[in-house]
Design a protein around this motif. Sequence first.
Motif, short mmCIF file in Angstrom:
data_model
loop_
_atom_site.label_atom_id
_atom_site.label_comp_id
_atom_site.label_asym_id
_atom_site.label_seq_id
_atom_site.Cartn_x
_atom_site.Cartn_y
_atom_site.Cartn_z
N UNK A 90 0.83 -1.21 0.00
CA UNK A 90 0.00 0.00 0.00
C UNK A 90 0.86 1.26 0.00
N UNK A 91 1.91 1.27 0.80
CA UNK A 91 2.74 2.47 0.87
C UNK A 91 3.46 2.71 -0.45
N UNK A 92 3.99 1.65 -1.05
CA UNK A 92 4.66 1.82 -2.34
C UNK A 92 3.68 2.26 -3.41
N UNK A 93 2.48 1.69 -3.40
CA UNK A 93 1.46 2.10 -4.37
C UNK A 93 1.09 3.56 -4.19
N UNK A 94 1.00 4.00 -2.95
CA UNK A 94 0.67 5.39 -2.69
C UNK A 94 1.79 6.32 -3.15
N UNK A 95 3.02 5.96 -2.85
CA UNK A 95 4.14 6.82 -3.23
C UNK A 95 4.24 6.99 -4.74
N UNK A 96 3.86 5.95 -5.50
CA UNK A 96 3.98 6.02 -6.95
C UNK A 96 2.67 6.41 -7.64
N UNK B 182 -5.54 -0.67 -5.32
CA UNK B 182 -5.04 -1.97 -4.88
C UNK B 182 -6.22 -2.94 -4.90
N UNK B 183 -6.08 -4.05 -5.60
CA UNK B 183 -7.06 -5.14 -5.54
C UNK B 183 -6.43 -6.22 -4.66
N UNK B 184 -7.08 -6.49 -3.54
CA UNK B 184 -6.44 -7.27 -2.48
C UNK B 184 -7.15 -8.60 -2.25
N UNK B 185 -6.36 -9.66 -2.13
CA UNK B 185 -6.91 -10.97 -1.78
C UNK B 185 -7.09 -11.05 -0.28
N UNK B 186 -8.24 -10.57 0.18
CA UNK B 186 -8.61 -10.77 1.58
C UNK B 186 -9.16 -12.19 1.71
N UNK B 187 -9.89 -12.48 2.75
CA UNK B 187 -10.31 -13.86 2.99
C UNK B 187 -11.53 -13.91 3.88
N UNK B 188 -12.28 -14.99 3.76
CA UNK B 188 -13.37 -15.28 4.69
C UNK B 188 -12.87 -15.27 6.12
N UNK B 189 -11.58 -15.54 6.34
CA UNK B 189 -11.07 -15.66 7.70
C UNK B 189 -11.01 -14.33 8.43
N UNK B 190 -11.25 -13.22 7.74
CA UNK B 190 -11.44 -11.93 8.41
C UNK B 190 -12.74 -11.91 9.20
N UNK B 191 -13.67 -12.78 8.83
CA UNK B 191 -14.97 -12.88 9.52
C UNK B 191 -15.26 -14.34 9.86
N UNK B 192 -14.21 -15.13 10.05
CA UNK B 192 -14.34 -16.57 10.13
C UNK B 192 -15.06 -17.11 11.34
N UNK B 193 -15.20 -16.31 12.41
CA UNK B 193 -15.90 -16.79 13.60
C UNK B 193 -17.39 -16.45 13.59
N UNK B 194 -17.86 -15.81 12.53
CA UNK B 194 -19.31 -15.65 12.38
C UNK B 194 -19.94 -17.02 12.08
N UNK B 195 -21.15 -17.19 12.59
CA UNK B 195 -21.88 -18.44 12.38
C UNK B 195 -22.34 -18.56 10.93
N UNK B 196 -22.39 -19.77 10.43
CA UNK B 196 -22.85 -20.01 9.05
C UNK B 196 -24.25 -19.49 8.81
N UNK B 197 -25.10 -19.52 9.85
CA UNK B 197 -26.50 -19.13 9.68
C UNK B 197 -26.76 -17.67 10.05
N UNK B 198 -25.70 -16.86 10.12
CA UNK B 198 -25.85 -15.47 10.55
C UNK B 198 -26.21 -14.52 9.42
N UNK B 199 -26.31 -15.02 8.17
CA UNK B 199 -26.61 -14.16 7.02
C UNK B 199 -25.64 -12.97 6.94
N UNK B 200 -24.38 -13.27 7.03
CA UNK B 200 -23.34 -12.23 7.02
C UNK B 200 -23.31 -11.53 5.66
#
Length: 279
Positions: A94-100, A105-123
């Motif tokens: 991010x810093x290098x992208x900003x400087x230039x 930035x298209x970023x590969x985030x993950x389900x694991x950022x919200x991984x402790x939510x329940x499957x039935x929570x309609x996240x």
Amino acid sequence: MKKIVLTGAAGALGTVLREPLSRSADELVSTDIAAQPESLLPNETWVQADLAKFDEIEPLMKGAEMVVHFGAVVDEKPFPELLGPNYVGAYNVWEAASQHGLRRVVYASSVHAVGLWENNADVDVTAHHRPDTFYGLAKCFAEDMGRMYWEKRGLEAVCLRIFSCTPEPQNARALGTWLSYGDLTQLVTRAVETPTTGFAVAFGVSNNDRSPIKDHGAHFLGYRPRDNAEDWAETLLAKAQPDPTDLAQMRLGGPFASVALGESGMAGIRALSGGDEEE
């Protein structure tokens, strides 16, 4: 575009993305800590670099319009082992992208950022972070950093919370969480080609009947997933061993939700699937 940078280009998903991204720009710079593969695309340059070293990442951004950041250790590890590639590496991108003066930035985030939510929570994309591991926490860090760089410096970011990305769904959990390679390619391509995005979060899942999320949040990108894990339901359900006391079966993060901090989540996924899986 004149130039796109792809990190993690030697990984399973980076390898899938090299060819379609090469069609979106005059020049594709692919980078990874791994060595150059035997063959490159006609407009592709390969640079071996360590995400944790700013002086190796910064020069790659010169003249680029976007960076597709898929580089990381793709598993739970003790925090010190993730600090360099997953935390510092994200900052360096991010810093290098900003400087230039990159646009996005298209970023590969993950389900694991919200991984402790329940499957039935309609996240959906408005749900607050509930990371299941140090690995998931790194995704939360990068998402929040992406929002900050947008609001403070005007650098756009599209954070794609990828679920179970494999050629075919591997287990009963994947009936909801599967992301096909074709849909991954469409999602990333739309995230690159959409004229303006600001800061955005979207879930990377295919058009599954059993999707555990209420809305993938990517409609504004023009993302319309085509594949459906239900085509494999009969075979995968026959192998399932239901256990409502198992966090791996009850939470979005699957096996990552049940492992101790610092212990491999991919080991549980491989045991469940009999193969590799990217999340």
